[in-house]
Design an enzyme around this catalytic site. Structure first.
Site, PDB file in Angstrom:
ATOM      1  N   ARG A 110     -25.086  12.022 -12.631  1.00 46.43           N
ATOM      2  CA  ARG A 110     -25.726  11.774 -11.400  1.00 46.43           C
ATOM      3  C   ARG A 110     -24.749  11.882 -10.188  1.00 46.43           C
ATOM      4  O   ARG A 110     -25.068  11.728  -9.245  1.00 46.43           O
ATOM      5  CB  ARG A 110     -26.384  10.603 -11.538  1.00 46.43           C
ATOM      6  N   LYS A 131     -38.794  14.278 -14.408  1.00 50.14           N
ATOM      7  CA  LYS A 131     -37.744  14.503 -15.322  1.00 50.14           C
ATOM      8  C   LYS A 131     -38.042  14.021 -16.998  1.00 50.14           C
ATOM      9  O   LYS A 131     -37.994  14.724 -17.668  1.00 50.14           O
ATOM     10  CB  LYS A 131     -36.271  14.020 -14.988  1.00 50.14           C
ATOM     11  N   ARG A 152     -46.119   4.553 -11.686  1.00 46.23           N
ATOM     12  CA  ARG A 152     -45.635   4.841 -13.061  1.00 46.23           C
ATOM     13  C   ARG A 152     -45.776   3.590 -14.020  1.00 46.23           C
ATOM     14  O   ARG A 152     -45.595   2.455 -13.871  1.00 46.23           O
ATOM     15  CB  ARG A 152     -44.231   5.251 -12.948  1.00 46.23           C
ATOM     16  N   ARG A 155     -33.062   4.076  -4.227  1.00 47.02           N
ATOM     17  CA  ARG A 155     -32.757   5.238  -5.179  1.00 47.02           C
ATOM     18  C   ARG A 155     -32.746   6.512  -4.663  1.00 47.02           C
ATOM     19  O   ARG A 155     -31.751   7.358  -4.933  1.00 47.02           O
ATOM     20  CB  ARG A 155     -33.752   5.074  -6.365  1.00 47.02           C
ATOM     21  N   ARG A 184     -41.896  -0.545 -14.974  1.00 52.07           N
ATOM     22  CA  ARG A 184     -40.281  -1.029 -14.623  1.00 52.07           C
ATOM     23  C   ARG A 184     -39.936  -1.843 -13.483  1.00 52.07           C
ATOM     24  O   ARG A 184     -40.798  -1.800 -12.471  1.00 52.07           O
ATOM     25  CB  ARG A 184     -39.593   0.351 -14.476  1.00 52.07           C
TER      26      ARG A 184
HETATM   27  P1  ADP Z   1     -38.617  10.822 -13.704  1.00 50.25           P
HETATM   28  O1  ADP Z   1     -38.177  10.725 -14.883  1.00 50.25           O
HETATM   29  O2  ADP Z   1     -38.246  11.834 -12.829  1.00 50.25           O
HETATM   30  O3  ADP Z   1     -38.167   9.534 -12.584  1.00 50.25           O
HETATM   31  P2  ADP Z   1     -41.299  10.682 -14.476  1.00 50.25           P
HETATM   32  O4  ADP Z   1     -41.548  11.652 -15.379  1.00 50.25           O
HETATM   33  O5  ADP Z   1     -41.175   9.246 -15.145  1.00 50.25           O
HETATM   34  O6  ADP Z   1     -40.235  10.904 -13.596  1.00 50.25           O
HETATM   35  O7  ADP Z   1     -42.610  10.808 -13.508  1.00 50.25           O
HETATM   36  C1  ADP Z   1     -43.030   9.672 -12.662  1.00 50.25           C
HETATM   37  C2  ADP Z   1     -44.332   9.389 -12.461  1.00 50.25           C
HETATM   38  O8  ADP Z   1     -45.189  10.658 -11.765  1.00 50.25           O
HETATM   39  C3  ADP Z   1     -44.906   9.243 -13.838  1.00 50.25           C
HETATM   40  O9  ADP Z   1     -46.004   8.063 -13.690  1.00 50.25           O
HETATM   41  C4  ADP Z   1     -45.823  10.444 -14.290  1.00 50.25           C
HETATM   42  O10 ADP Z   1     -46.732  10.346 -15.177  1.00 50.25           O
HETATM   43  C5  ADP Z   1     -46.060  11.172 -12.999  1.00 50.25           C
HETATM   44  N1  ADP Z   1     -45.827  12.703 -12.757  1.00 50.25           N
HETATM   45  C6  ADP Z   1     -44.965  13.182 -13.585  1.00 50.25           C
HETATM   46  N2  ADP Z   1     -45.004  14.617 -13.111  1.00 50.25           N
HETATM   47  C7  ADP Z   1     -45.696  14.782 -12.161  1.00 50.25           C
HETATM   48  C8  ADP Z   1     -46.549  15.868 -11.722  1.00 50.25           C
HETATM   49  N3  ADP Z   1     -45.969  17.012 -11.648  1.00 50.25           N
HETATM   50  N4  ADP Z   1     -47.575  15.346 -10.770  1.00 50.25           N
HETATM   51  C9  ADP Z   1     -47.908  14.159 -10.724  1.00 50.25           C
HETATM   52  N5  ADP Z   1     -47.517  13.150 -11.378  1.00 50.25           N
HETATM   53  C10 ADP Z   1     -46.531  13.321 -11.974  1.00 50.25           C
HETATM   54  P1  ADP Z   2     -35.201   7.586 -12.403  1.00 51.36           P
HETATM   55  O1  ADP Z   2     -35.385   8.792 -12.846  1.00 51.36           O
HETATM   56  O2  ADP Z   2     -36.623   7.035 -11.962  1.00 51.36           O
HETATM   57  O3  ADP Z   2     -34.292   7.557 -11.117  1.00 51.36           O
HETATM   58  P2  ADP Z   2     -33.779   6.532 -14.527  1.00 51.36           P
HETATM   59  O4  ADP Z   2     -34.457   5.877 -15.657  1.00 51.36           O
HETATM   60  O5  ADP Z   2     -33.237   7.792 -14.690  1.00 51.36           O
HETATM   61  O6  ADP Z   2     -34.791   6.492 -13.438  1.00 51.36           O
HETATM   62  O7  ADP Z   2     -32.599   5.610 -13.822  1.00 51.36           O
HETATM   63  C1  ADP Z   2     -32.786   4.123 -13.621  1.00 51.36           C
HETATM   64  C2  ADP Z   2     -31.620   3.647 -12.979  1.00 51.36           C
HETATM   65  O8  ADP Z   2     -30.461   3.589 -14.155  1.00 51.36           O
HETATM   66  C3  ADP Z   2     -30.922   4.373 -11.898  1.00 51.36           C
HETATM   67  O9  ADP Z   2     -31.577   3.956 -10.408  1.00 51.36           O
HETATM   68  C4  ADP Z   2     -29.586   3.838 -11.888  1.00 51.36           C
HETATM   69  O10 ADP Z   2     -29.276   2.609 -11.407  1.00 51.36           O
HETATM   70  C5  ADP Z   2     -29.277   3.751 -13.501  1.00 51.36           C
HETATM   71  N1  ADP Z   2     -28.927   5.342 -14.129  1.00 51.36           N
HETATM   72  C6  ADP Z   2     -29.500   5.934 -14.770  1.00 51.36           C
HETATM   73  N2  ADP Z   2     -28.797   7.113 -15.164  1.00 51.36           N
HETATM   74  C7  ADP Z   2     -27.693   6.761 -14.277  1.00 51.36           C
HETATM   75  C8  ADP Z   2     -26.334   7.812 -14.235  1.00 51.36           C
HETATM   76  N3  ADP Z   2     -26.279   8.956 -14.811  1.00 51.36           N
HETATM   77  N4  ADP Z   2     -25.480   7.274 -13.522  1.00 51.36           N
HETATM   78  C9  ADP Z   2     -25.526   6.032 -12.892  1.00 51.36           C
HETATM   79  N5  ADP Z   2     -26.782   5.343 -12.849  1.00 51.36           N
HETATM   80  C10 ADP Z   2     -27.833   5.718 -13.567  1.00 51.36           C
END
Ligand code: ADP
Ligand code: ADP
Ligand code: ZN
Length: 222
Positions: free
Chosen positions: A92, A17, A131, A176, A165
């Site tokens: 979410r 995302k 990541r 999660r 993180r």
């Molecule tokens: P999210 O915001 O959904 O948690 P991220 O965009 O931070 O996910 O991506 C999670 C990890 O995976 C990052 O280290 C990113 O560089 C990597 N990543 C993102 N998209 C892809 C993909 N299509 N294939 C492989 N690795 C990816």
């Molecule tokens: P990822 O895409 O890897 O799950 P985020 O950075 O979006 O990570 O979120 C990290 C943490 O922040 C989540 O595990 C949750 O604890 C909190 N969080 C983020 N967005 C929301 C939301 N919309 N509602 C509730 N908790 C949230």
């Protein structure tokens, strides 16, 4: 004047995302709005909301709708969001989705597209565990899948300061993922029912996923 586009990126932790939202920001001039980033900023600043959120985030649970909505509304009130927003990690829960509908209705705006990034759980653990992020500009990287062109130097800003993180570890990731399946995945059918859902296969390479997303966003922003 056309109304600003509101796009939602749905998907489990590690789906891509944040990576895709940043690419869409550059390509379409939209503003990425990540509740995860906003919450981490609140934790770092030591605000009341940040203090309440910190323990929940380290355990891999979801922060209360009340806190998340307050933070989101403040951010949506800033003028740069009038260009259109990509909601990354919000909503979410069903409560957040209903509150978003109300907020947009009050502004005469509506959801252009809710895009579900579809990935399998096994890939998530690998993505999240590898990541890391540039401390200078926030660009995301991965130990295996997305390395900087020059090792240890950010492609975007040249910084050599990188962060991982605290919640990106195998134990927290399973909590999660559980929260995702129990509370967030039902939103896929919620948006399908509203006729705004698109599904994208997010198991492919980053650029491949980006091309699929760009095609959807082009249709919406026309
Ligand atoms: P999210 O915001 O959904 O948690 P991220 O965009 O931070 O996910 O991506 C999670 C990890 O995976 C990052 O280290 C990113 O560089 C990597 N990543 C993102 N998209 C892809 C993909 N299509 N294939 C492989 N690795 C990816
Ligand atoms: P990822 O895409 O890897 O799950 P985020 O950075 O979006 O990570 O979120 C990290 C943490 O922040 C989540 O595990 C949750 O604890 C909190 N969080 C983020 N967005 C929301 C939301 N919309 N509602 C509730 N908790 C949230
Ligand atoms: Zn950088």
């Amino acid at each position: 004047m056309t109304k600003p586009a509101v796009l939602i990126l749905l998907g489990p932790p590690g789906a891509g995302k944040g990576t895709q939202a940043r690419m869409l920001e550059e390509k379409f001039g939209l503003v990425q709005l990540s509740t995860g980033d906003l919450l981490r900023a609140a934790v770092a600043a030591g605000t009341e909301a940040g203090k309440a959120a910190q323990a929940v985030m380290s355990a891999g649970g979801l922060v209360s709708d009340e806190i998340v909505l307050a933070i989101l509304k403040d951010r949506m009130a800033e003028p740069d969001t009038s260009k259109g927003v990509i909601l990354d990690g919000f909503p979410r829960t069903e409560g957040q989705a209903a509150a978003l509908d109300e907020l947009l209705a009050a502004q005469g705006a509506s959801i252009g597209a809710a895009i579900s990034l579809e990935v399998d759980d096994a890939a998530m653990v690998e993505r999240v565990s590898g990541r890391y992020t540039c401390g200078g500009c926030g660009e995301g990287y991965h130990d295996t899948f997305k390395q900087p062109a020059v090792a240890g130097v950010c492609d975007k800003c040249g910084s050599t300061d990188f962060k991982r993180r605290a919640d990106d570890n195998a134990e927290t990731v399973s909590a999660r993922l559980e929260a995702y399946h129990a509370q967030t995945a039902p939103l896929i059918s919620y948006y399908d029912g509203k006729g705004v859902l698109s599904r994208v296969d997010a198991m492919g390479e980053i650029d491949r996923v980006a091309a699929d997303l760009a095609a959807i966003v082009t249709q919406v922003t026309g």
